[in-house]
Scaffold this motif. Sequence first.
Motif: not given
Length: 647
Positions: A282-284, A308, A333-334
Motif C-alpha cells: 500500500n505504499t511507494n 501507490y 492502487i496508483g
Amino acid sequence: MNFVFRVTAPAAVWLVVALSLGLAIVAAPALAQAVYNPRYDVNGDGTISVVDLQIVAAAWGTSGNPYNDRELIVAKEGGEYLTVGAAVAAINAAGNASAGSPYVVRVLPGSYVEAVTLPSFTHLLGSGEETTIISSTVGNPIDALNFPTATLVLSDQSRASQLTVVNAGTGYVNTAVRLRSGNGATLTHLTARADGTGQPCCRYYFGLYVTDAGAVLQGEMLRLHAQGGLQNAALYVAEQAVARLRESSLTAQNGDADTRGIEVWGSAVELDRISIEAESSNTNARAIEATDSQVTVRNSTLAAAGGYATAGATNINTAFTLSNSSVTVLGGIGQSFGIQALDDTGLEIENSVIVVTGGDIGVYGISSVSNYDRALRVHHTSVDGTGVGPAIGLSVQDSVLQVTNSEIRALSNSGITGYGIHNATGGGVRVDSSQVRGSINAVWNDAGARADSDIRNSVLGWGLVHVDGGALTCTDVSDDQDRRLNKQCNPTHLLQILGAAGQPVFRSAGITYGNAPGLGNWGTSLCLGFATGGANDNAGRRLIYPFSLPAGARITQIITEAYSATATGVMTSTLASRFFGSGSNVTQIGQIGVISGPFGWNTVGQTFDVTLDDWRSYFIQVDFQTTNNMSGTCIGGHRIAYELYGP
C-alpha cells in the motif's frame, strides 16, 4: 600470533614439531583456553595430532605459515575467541594491521549476537552464509550524526565474506552492514538483512548503508534485504559515496511509507548482473530511486510491485544508464512507471525490455518531465504499458526523447487513454526506425507540445495521430497495413463544409435558435441552406454543396446534419442528401440518407469506400420537401471523413 593446541602426544614430540612450525607452546594452565584451528586438523577428527602437524609442516616446507600467523579463530567452543568482538579487540590492541600484513578473523559456524566494527586491513571470514550469523538490535537515535551504528561496520580496506549479518533493532535508523568511510571495503558471499516487521512508526531499515565522501564499496555475490519500518532500502548510498555490485540480489518489502531496493543520494552506483525487487502492498515501491546521482545498470533485472506509486527506477537530476536489462512493474492502487526521468535527468537506455502493467490511475513505460536539454535516448528497446486505466508508452513533458530501433506499445483496457507516445506541454520526440502503437492513438500531441517532433522510417499502429498543438512531421512512415502516411503522420482527415459566416455550424453548444413560426433568429449565417414551407404544401428546394479532394483520397464517410423546426412539434419536412461526382457526366456515387425526424438537430450518415482517381470536383445534393408552411429546415453542414496516404 601464537597458536595453542590440544596436547594428545608426549610433550617432547610436540615441542619438536611445534618449533619446526614456528608455533608457540604454552604452559598447561592455558590449555583450558586451547585453540582449535581447522586448517591444521588434517584428518578432520576434531583434534590436531602429531601426524596432522607433520603433514602440514611438510606442505609448508621452508616457506613458513602462509597466513603469516595472523589468523584468529572465533568459535562457540574451542576457539581462540568466543566472540568476534574479542578477536577484533586483540587486533586493535596489536595495532599492526597493514596492507602487507592483514588479519583474518575466521568465524566458525554458530549464531553470534553482537555488534562489530571491523578494523582496516582485516578480513572477517565466516563458514558460510547459512551457518555463520552475526546479529544485533543496535540502532541510531534520531539525532545521531550520519547514523554510524550497525551490526557490522566496515573500515578502510576491510573485507567480509561467507556470513549473514542481521539487524532487527528499534532505533531511528537500523542497519545490518555499514561502510562509514574509507576506500576499498569489499563484501563477497554475504547476506545482510534489516528487519523492521511489526515496528511502529518512524523507523528506518537498511540492509547495506554506504555513506561519506571517498567511501567505495565493492560487492559480489551479495544478498541484501530490508523490510518493514516507515522506510526501508536493501542498499542505501549517500554523500558522494560509490558502490559497485556484481552478481547480487537485493529485495525490499512493505515499508509503511517507502520501499526501495536501492536508494541513492548524491553518489554513484554501478550494477552488473543484479536482481532488484521492491514490493509493497500500500505504499511507494521502487526498485531504484536516485537523486543528484549517477546510476549505471547492466545485465540486470529490476522489478517493483504493488504500492501507490510504483516504479522500476525513479531518477531526479541523475544520469541513468540501463543496458541489456529488464524492468518489470506490476502496479497497485496508483500510478506505475517503468522508468521516471525528472528534473534535469539524462537517460541512456539500450537493448532492454520495459514492461509495466496494472496501475489504477495510470501506466507509463518511460516518463520524462522537465529534463529540457539533457540527452534522453532509447535504443533497441521494447517498452510496453498495459493499464486498467490510462496507459502511455512514452510520456514526454518539457523534454525531447530520442527513440531508435525500438518498439513502443500502450494498451488501455478501459479505453480511456492508450497513447504510444504522449507529447505534453513542451514535449517532443525524435523517432527513427521504430514501431509505435497505442490503443487510442499511436501519438498524441497536447496543445503545448513542441513544434519540431519528427518520426522517420517507422510504423504507427492501432490508433494513429492526434494533434492538438505543436507539430509532428512524418517521413517514410506507414501504418499497420503498410500504407504510407502523409507528412502530418495521419491518413485520416475531416473536411467540414462551413456556414456562410465562415464558422462550423454543426451541432454546437451556445447557438440560440429562434422559435417557430417566425424563425427569424436563425439567420442564414448559421446555415448552409435554409428552406421553409411555402404558401402551398409540397414546396421543394434543391441545394448543391461542392467540394474537391486530391487524387488518391479515399472517402470513408459522409454525414449531413440539419435542424428541423415546426409550429406543432411534428416533423413535416424531409431532407434527402446524395453524393455526386461531376466529371464529363454527373454520376450519383451514393445516397447519404434521408432525415425525417423529431424537432431539433438530426443527422444522417453513410459509410463509403470511394478512392478518387483524379481531381474531379464533387458535390453533395440536398433536396427539401415540406408539407407545412410553418415548418423549416436548416442545413447545419456536412462532414466528410477521408484518408490520404503519401508524402
